[in-house]
Design a protein around this motif. Structure first.
Motif, PDB file in Angstrom:
ATOM      1  N   VAL A 235      21.802 -23.559  11.042  1.00  0.00           N
ATOM      2  CA  VAL A 235      23.019 -23.857  11.535  1.00  0.00           C
ATOM      3  C   VAL A 235      23.901 -23.046  10.644  1.00  0.00           C
ATOM      4  N   ASP A 236      23.571 -22.700   9.252  1.00  0.00           N
ATOM      5  CA  ASP A 236      24.532 -22.092   8.204  1.00  0.00           C
ATOM      6  C   ASP A 236      23.830 -20.978   7.703  1.00  0.00           C
ATOM      7  N   ARG A 237      23.333 -20.299   8.685  1.00  0.00           N
ATOM      8  CA  ARG A 237      22.658 -18.734   8.490  1.00  0.00           C
ATOM      9  C   ARG A 237      23.861 -17.532   8.544  1.00  0.00           C
ATOM     10  N   ASP A 238      24.011 -17.041   7.409  1.00  0.00           N
ATOM     11  CA  ASP A 238      25.177 -16.054   7.586  1.00  0.00           C
ATOM     12  C   ASP A 238      26.677 -16.694   7.577  1.00  0.00           C
ATOM     13  N   GLY A 239      26.784 -17.897   6.934  1.00  0.00           N
ATOM     14  CA  GLY A 239      28.068 -18.376   7.029  1.00  0.00           C
ATOM     15  C   GLY A 239      27.993 -20.009   7.203  1.00  0.00           C
ATOM     16  N   ASP A 240      29.280 -20.722   7.241  1.00  0.00           N
ATOM     17  CA  ASP A 240      29.280 -22.191   7.234  1.00  0.00           C
ATOM     18  C   ASP A 240      28.745 -22.672   8.720  1.00  0.00           C
ATOM     19  N   CYS A 241      28.764 -23.867   8.811  1.00  0.00           N
ATOM     20  CA  CYS A 241      28.184 -24.113  10.255  1.00  0.00           C
ATOM     21  C   CYS A 241      28.986 -24.067  11.511  1.00  0.00           C
ATOM     22  N   ASP A 242      30.466 -24.216  11.153  1.00  0.00           N
ATOM     23  CA  ASP A 242      31.446 -24.094  12.046  1.00  0.00           C
ATOM     24  C   ASP A 242      31.521 -22.452  12.485  1.00  0.00           C
ATOM     25  N   THR A 243      31.498 -21.806  11.641  1.00  0.00           N
ATOM     26  CA  THR A 243      31.597 -20.237  11.730  1.00  0.00           C
ATOM     27  C   THR A 243      30.305 -19.668  12.371  1.00  0.00           C
ATOM     28  N   VAL A 244      29.138 -20.262  12.023  1.00  0.00           N
ATOM     29  CA  VAL A 244      27.872 -19.630  12.903  1.00  0.00           C
ATOM     30  C   VAL A 244      27.888 -20.072  14.106  1.00  0.00           C
ATOM     31  N   LEU A 245      28.111 -21.416  14.474  1.00  0.00           N
ATOM     32  CA  LEU A 245      28.397 -21.838  15.884  1.00  0.00           C
ATOM     33  C   LEU A 245      29.403 -21.229  16.688  1.00  0.00           C
ATOM     34  N   SER A 246      30.675 -20.871  16.161  1.00  0.00           N
ATOM     35  CA  SER A 246      31.447 -20.201  16.857  1.00  0.00           C
ATOM     36  C   SER A 246      30.942 -18.630  17.305  1.00  0.00           C
ATOM     37  N   ARG A 247      30.245 -17.865  16.221  1.00  0.00           N
ATOM     38  CA  ARG A 247      29.962 -16.591  16.226  1.00  0.00           C
ATOM     39  C   ARG A 247      28.797 -16.567  17.286  1.00  0.00           C
TER      40      ARG A 247
END
Length: 302
Positions: A235-247
Protein backbone atom coordinates in the motif's frame (compact mmCIF):
# COMPACT_ATOMS: atom_id res chain seq x y z
CA UNK A 1 11.42 -38.17 -1.38
CA UNK A 2 8.32 -36.60 0.19
CA UNK A 3 9.15 -33.72 2.52
CA UNK A 4 6.56 -32.18 4.83
CA UNK A 5 7.98 -28.95 6.29
CA UNK A 6 7.63 -28.73 10.06
CA UNK A 7 6.38 -25.16 9.92
CA UNK A 8 3.60 -26.23 7.53
CA UNK A 9 2.58 -28.97 9.95
CA UNK A 10 2.48 -26.46 12.81
CA UNK A 11 0.55 -23.90 10.76
CA UNK A 12 -2.14 -26.40 9.79
CA UNK A 13 -2.63 -27.42 13.41
CA UNK A 14 -2.79 -23.79 14.54
CA UNK A 15 -5.47 -22.98 11.95
CA UNK A 16 -7.56 -26.14 11.88
CA UNK A 17 -6.76 -27.77 15.20
CA UNK A 18 -6.19 -31.44 15.80
CA UNK A 19 -8.60 -32.42 13.00
CA UNK A 20 -5.83 -31.52 10.54
CA UNK A 21 -3.30 -33.78 12.26
CA UNK A 22 -4.39 -36.95 10.48
CA UNK A 23 -4.44 -35.19 7.10
CA UNK A 24 -0.90 -33.88 7.50
CA UNK A 25 0.32 -37.32 8.52
CA UNK A 26 -1.43 -38.84 5.49
CA UNK A 27 0.30 -36.51 3.00
CA UNK A 28 2.96 -39.03 1.89
CA UNK A 29 0.17 -41.48 1.04
CA UNK A 30 -1.88 -38.78 -0.73
CA UNK A 31 1.14 -37.78 -2.78
CA UNK A 32 1.77 -41.40 -3.77
CA UNK A 33 -1.88 -41.86 -4.77
CA UNK A 34 -1.77 -38.66 -6.83
CA UNK A 35 1.42 -39.75 -8.59
CA UNK A 36 -0.15 -43.09 -9.49
CA UNK A 37 -3.49 -41.68 -10.63
CA UNK A 38 -2.21 -38.70 -12.59
CA UNK A 39 1.02 -40.19 -13.94
CA UNK A 40 3.19 -37.49 -12.40
CA UNK A 41 6.27 -37.29 -10.20
CA UNK A 42 6.08 -34.88 -7.26
CA UNK A 43 9.25 -33.09 -6.26
CA UNK A 44 10.05 -30.53 -3.55
CA UNK A 45 7.25 -28.53 -1.93
CA UNK A 46 7.02 -24.78 -2.42
CA UNK A 47 8.82 -22.68 0.16
CA UNK A 48 5.82 -20.54 1.12
CA UNK A 49 3.16 -23.15 1.94
CA UNK A 50 0.09 -21.72 3.62
CA UNK A 51 -3.10 -23.80 3.88
CA UNK A 52 -2.48 -26.32 1.08
CA UNK A 53 0.39 -28.66 0.31
CA UNK A 54 1.83 -27.57 -3.05
CA UNK A 55 4.78 -29.20 -4.76
CA UNK A 56 6.73 -28.87 -7.97
CA UNK A 57 6.72 -31.89 -10.24
CA UNK A 58 6.82 -33.36 -13.74
CA UNK A 59 4.20 -35.17 -15.78
CA UNK A 60 4.81 -38.24 -17.88
CA UNK A 61 5.95 -36.09 -20.80
CA UNK A 62 8.58 -34.35 -18.71
CA UNK A 63 6.67 -31.07 -18.54
CA UNK A 64 6.66 -29.05 -15.30
CA UNK A 65 3.48 -29.22 -13.24
CA UNK A 66 2.21 -28.25 -9.80
CA UNK A 67 0.55 -30.75 -7.47
CA UNK A 68 -1.90 -29.21 -5.03
CA UNK A 69 -3.39 -31.12 -2.09
CA UNK A 70 -6.01 -29.56 0.17
CA UNK A 71 -7.35 -30.31 3.63
CA UNK A 72 -10.41 -28.23 2.72
CA UNK A 73 -11.48 -30.32 -0.28
CA UNK A 74 -14.51 -28.20 -1.12
CA UNK A 75 -12.33 -25.09 -1.27
CA UNK A 76 -9.97 -26.76 -3.73
CA UNK A 77 -12.87 -27.99 -5.86
CA UNK A 78 -14.25 -24.43 -6.04
CA UNK A 79 -10.82 -23.12 -7.00
CA UNK A 80 -10.51 -25.66 -9.80
CA UNK A 81 -14.01 -24.87 -11.10
CA UNK A 82 -13.04 -21.21 -11.19
CA UNK A 83 -9.77 -21.83 -13.03
CA UNK A 84 -11.63 -24.01 -15.54
CA UNK A 85 -14.17 -21.24 -16.08
CA UNK A 86 -11.26 -18.84 -16.66
CA UNK A 87 -9.67 -21.15 -19.26
CA UNK A 88 -8.22 -19.22 -22.22
CA UNK A 89 -8.51 -15.99 -20.23
CA UNK A 90 -5.10 -15.87 -18.64
CA UNK A 91 -5.40 -18.46 -15.89
CA UNK A 92 -3.14 -21.47 -15.42
CA UNK A 93 -4.62 -24.64 -16.86
CA UNK A 94 -6.16 -27.39 -14.73
CA UNK A 95 -4.66 -30.63 -16.06
CA UNK A 96 -6.14 -33.19 -13.66
CA UNK A 97 -8.29 -33.18 -10.54
CA UNK A 98 -9.83 -35.57 -8.05
CA UNK A 99 -12.23 -33.76 -5.74
CA UNK A 100 -12.72 -36.77 -3.48
CA UNK A 101 -8.98 -37.05 -2.94
CA UNK A 102 -8.61 -33.28 -2.60
CA UNK A 103 -5.93 -33.21 -5.29
CA UNK A 104 -5.30 -31.26 -8.48
CA UNK A 105 -2.55 -31.02 -11.06
CA UNK A 106 -1.96 -27.62 -12.68
CA UNK A 107 0.33 -26.39 -15.38
CA UNK A 108 3.25 -24.52 -13.90
CA UNK A 109 3.68 -20.88 -14.86
CA UNK A 110 7.24 -20.44 -16.14
CA UNK A 111 9.19 -18.47 -14.99
CA UNK A 112 6.51 -17.79 -12.37
CA UNK A 113 7.87 -14.45 -11.14
CA UNK A 114 5.11 -12.66 -9.19
CA UNK A 115 3.85 -9.21 -10.11
CA UNK A 116 5.33 -7.93 -6.84
CA UNK A 117 8.73 -8.12 -8.54
CA UNK A 118 7.70 -5.22 -10.80
CA UNK A 119 8.88 -2.36 -8.63
CA UNK A 120 7.35 0.45 -10.68
CA UNK A 121 3.88 0.69 -9.14
CA UNK A 122 2.30 2.35 -12.17
CA UNK A 123 3.61 -0.41 -14.43
CA UNK A 124 2.43 -3.11 -12.01
CA UNK A 125 -1.04 -1.56 -11.82
CA UNK A 126 -1.26 -1.48 -15.61
CA UNK A 127 -0.42 -5.22 -15.69
CA UNK A 128 -3.06 -5.84 -13.03
CA UNK A 129 -5.59 -4.06 -15.24
CA UNK A 130 -4.68 -6.31 -18.17
CA UNK A 131 -5.22 -9.43 -16.06
CA UNK A 132 -8.47 -7.99 -14.70
CA UNK A 133 -9.75 -7.24 -18.20
CA UNK A 134 -9.01 -10.76 -19.49
CA UNK A 135 -11.02 -12.34 -16.68
CA UNK A 136 -13.94 -9.92 -17.00
CA UNK A 137 -16.99 -11.72 -18.37
CA UNK A 138 -20.69 -11.85 -17.37
CA UNK A 139 -21.36 -14.77 -15.04
CA UNK A 140 -22.87 -17.82 -16.69
CA UNK A 141 -23.26 -21.00 -14.67
CA UNK A 142 -24.61 -22.44 -11.45
CA UNK A 143 -24.50 -19.99 -8.57
CA UNK A 144 -24.28 -22.85 -6.08
CA UNK A 145 -20.84 -23.73 -7.45
CA UNK A 146 -19.34 -20.49 -6.13
CA UNK A 147 -19.56 -18.08 -3.19
CA UNK A 148 -21.68 -14.96 -3.32
CA UNK A 149 -20.46 -11.62 -2.02
CA UNK A 150 -23.24 -11.57 0.57
CA UNK A 151 -21.91 -14.82 1.96
CA UNK A 152 -18.36 -13.42 1.91
CA UNK A 153 -19.54 -10.62 4.22
CA UNK A 154 -21.29 -12.93 6.70
CA UNK A 155 -18.88 -11.76 9.40
CA UNK A 156 -21.10 -8.66 9.68
CA UNK A 157 -23.99 -10.90 10.73
CA UNK A 158 -21.82 -12.87 13.13
CA UNK A 159 -20.54 -9.64 14.70
CA UNK A 160 -24.08 -8.37 15.32
CA UNK A 161 -25.18 -11.72 16.72
CA UNK A 162 -22.26 -11.69 19.14
CA UNK A 163 -22.15 -8.04 20.18
CA UNK A 164 -25.29 -6.25 19.05
CA UNK A 165 -24.53 -2.52 19.13
CA UNK A 166 -22.10 -2.83 22.06
CA UNK A 167 -19.09 -4.39 20.36
CA UNK A 168 -15.50 -3.19 20.20
CA UNK A 169 -15.77 -1.59 16.75
CA UNK A 170 -16.81 2.06 16.51
CA UNK A 171 -20.54 1.74 15.94
CA UNK A 172 -20.66 4.43 13.25
CA UNK A 173 -18.24 2.43 11.12
CA UNK A 174 -20.26 -0.74 11.53
CA UNK A 175 -23.50 1.03 10.62
CA UNK A 176 -21.91 2.69 7.61
CA UNK A 177 -20.38 -0.57 6.34
CA UNK A 178 -23.66 -2.45 6.66
CA UNK A 179 -25.58 0.26 4.81
CA UNK A 180 -22.87 0.57 2.16
CA UNK A 181 -22.85 -3.18 1.55
CA UNK A 182 -26.62 -3.28 1.09
CA UNK A 183 -26.49 -0.32 -1.29
CA UNK A 184 -23.72 -1.91 -3.35
CA UNK A 185 -25.38 -5.31 -3.54
CA UNK A 186 -28.65 -3.69 -4.53
CA UNK A 187 -27.15 -1.57 -7.31
CA UNK A 188 -24.79 -4.09 -8.92
CA UNK A 189 -24.99 -3.64 -12.68
CA UNK A 190 -22.24 -6.07 -13.74
CA UNK A 191 -22.27 -9.47 -12.06
CA UNK A 192 -19.25 -11.62 -12.92
CA UNK A 193 -17.31 -14.63 -11.75
CA UNK A 194 -14.66 -13.06 -9.56
CA UNK A 195 -11.18 -14.34 -8.89
CA UNK A 196 -11.66 -12.88 -5.42
CA UNK A 197 -7.97 -12.71 -4.46
CA UNK A 198 -6.40 -10.94 -7.42
CA UNK A 199 -3.25 -9.47 -5.90
CA UNK A 200 0.45 -9.23 -6.74
CA UNK A 201 1.41 -12.74 -5.61
CA UNK A 202 -1.39 -14.40 -7.58
CA UNK A 203 -0.38 -12.85 -10.92
CA UNK A 204 2.70 -14.61 -12.29
CA UNK A 205 4.92 -14.00 -15.28
CA UNK A 206 4.15 -16.62 -17.89
CA UNK A 207 6.17 -17.22 -21.02
CA UNK A 208 7.62 -14.33 -22.99
CA UNK A 209 6.09 -11.24 -21.44
CA UNK A 210 2.71 -12.75 -20.54
CA UNK A 211 1.04 -13.09 -17.16
CA UNK A 212 -1.15 -15.83 -15.65
CA UNK A 213 -3.39 -15.86 -12.58
CA UNK A 214 -3.47 -18.54 -9.89
CA UNK A 215 -5.29 -19.34 -6.63
CA UNK A 216 -8.79 -17.88 -7.18
CA UNK A 217 -11.42 -17.91 -4.45
CA UNK A 218 -14.32 -18.30 -6.89
CA UNK A 219 -16.97 -15.72 -6.07
CA UNK A 220 -19.98 -14.23 -7.84
CA UNK A 221 -20.71 -10.55 -7.62
CA UNK A 222 -19.98 -6.96 -8.50
CA UNK A 223 -16.99 -6.50 -10.84
CA UNK A 224 -15.83 -3.61 -8.63
CA UNK A 225 -15.02 -5.97 -5.77
CA UNK A 226 -12.23 -7.48 -7.88
CA UNK A 227 -10.13 -4.33 -7.50
CA UNK A 228 -9.80 -4.51 -3.72
CA UNK A 229 -7.22 -7.15 -2.95
CA UNK A 230 -4.69 -5.52 -5.24
CA UNK A 231 -5.36 -2.16 -3.60
CA UNK A 232 -4.72 -3.66 -0.16
CA UNK A 233 -1.25 -4.99 -1.06
CA UNK A 234 2.02 -3.02 -1.03
CA UNK A 235 0.00 0.00 0.00
CA UNK A 236 2.95 2.38 0.35
CA UNK A 237 4.94 1.44 -2.74
CA UNK A 238 6.15 4.58 -4.53
CA UNK A 239 4.38 6.92 -2.10
CA UNK A 240 2.36 7.21 1.08
CA UNK A 241 -0.75 5.05 1.48
CA UNK A 242 -3.27 7.72 0.46
CA UNK A 243 -1.27 8.79 -2.59
CA UNK A 244 -0.74 5.21 -3.77
CA UNK A 245 -4.42 4.33 -3.34
CA UNK A 246 -5.58 7.42 -5.22
CA UNK A 247 -3.08 6.87 -8.03
CA UNK A 248 -3.93 3.19 -8.48
CA UNK A 249 -7.67 3.85 -8.52
CA UNK A 250 -7.17 6.59 -11.12
CA UNK A 251 -5.32 4.10 -13.35
CA UNK A 252 -8.05 1.49 -12.87
CA UNK A 253 -10.77 4.00 -13.59
CA UNK A 254 -9.05 5.13 -16.77
CA UNK A 255 -8.11 1.71 -18.11
CA UNK A 256 -11.15 -0.30 -16.99
CA UNK A 257 -13.92 2.29 -17.08
CA UNK A 258 -14.71 1.93 -13.38
CA UNK A 259 -16.24 4.59 -11.15
CA UNK A 260 -13.82 5.75 -8.44
CA UNK A 261 -16.59 6.36 -5.93
CA UNK A 262 -17.94 2.84 -6.21
CA UNK A 263 -14.46 1.37 -5.71
CA UNK A 264 -14.14 3.55 -2.61
CA UNK A 265 -17.48 2.39 -1.18
CA UNK A 266 -16.49 -1.25 -1.61
CA UNK A 267 -13.24 -0.44 0.15
CA UNK A 268 -15.08 1.05 3.12
CA UNK A 269 -17.13 -2.12 3.53
CA UNK A 270 -14.08 -4.32 3.04
CA UNK A 271 -12.09 -2.54 5.72
CA UNK A 272 -14.80 -3.13 8.32
CA UNK A 273 -14.97 -6.76 7.18
CA UNK A 274 -11.24 -7.06 7.89
CA UNK A 275 -11.89 -5.61 11.34
CA UNK A 276 -14.64 -8.16 12.03
CA UNK A 277 -12.36 -11.00 10.94
CA UNK A 278 -9.61 -9.67 13.20
CA UNK A 279 -11.93 -9.73 16.20
CA UNK A 280 -12.87 -13.33 15.43
CA UNK A 281 -9.17 -14.22 15.26
CA UNK A 282 -8.33 -12.37 18.47
CA UNK A 283 -6.22 -9.85 16.54
CA UNK A 284 -6.08 -6.04 16.40
CA UNK A 285 -9.10 -4.69 14.52
CA UNK A 286 -7.69 -1.17 14.09
CA UNK A 287 -5.90 -2.03 10.85
CA UNK A 288 -9.25 -2.85 9.24
CA UNK A 289 -10.76 0.46 10.31
CA UNK A 290 -7.64 2.18 8.97
CA UNK A 291 -8.45 0.65 5.56
CA UNK A 292 -11.98 2.06 5.74
CA UNK A 293 -10.61 5.47 6.68
CA UNK A 294 -8.32 5.53 3.62
CA UNK A 295 -11.16 4.60 1.31
CA UNK A 296 -13.37 7.23 2.93
CA UNK A 297 -10.76 9.86 2.03
CA UNK A 298 -10.79 8.51 -1.51
CA UNK A 299 -14.60 8.72 -1.62
CA UNK A 300 -14.52 12.32 -0.46
CA UNK A 301 -11.98 13.11 -3.22
CA UNK A 302 -14.16 11.39 -5.82
Amino acid sequence: MTRIPEDFHAKMISVYGTRAEEWVRSLPDLIAKSEAQFGIKAEAPFDNLSYNYIAHGMNGEGKPIVLKLAFEKDELAREMRTLSAFAERGAVQVLERNDELGAAVLERAIPGTPLSAVRDDNAATAIFCEAFARLRRPFVGEEADFRTLRRWFEAFVRYRSRFGTEGPLPEHWMVRAEATLEELLGTTAETVLLHGDLHHENILRYGDGGWAVIDPKGMIGDIYFETLQYLLNYVDRDGDCDTVLSRRVAIMSDRLGLDRGRIARWGIARGVLEACWAIEDGADWKKGIGISERFMKLLNEA
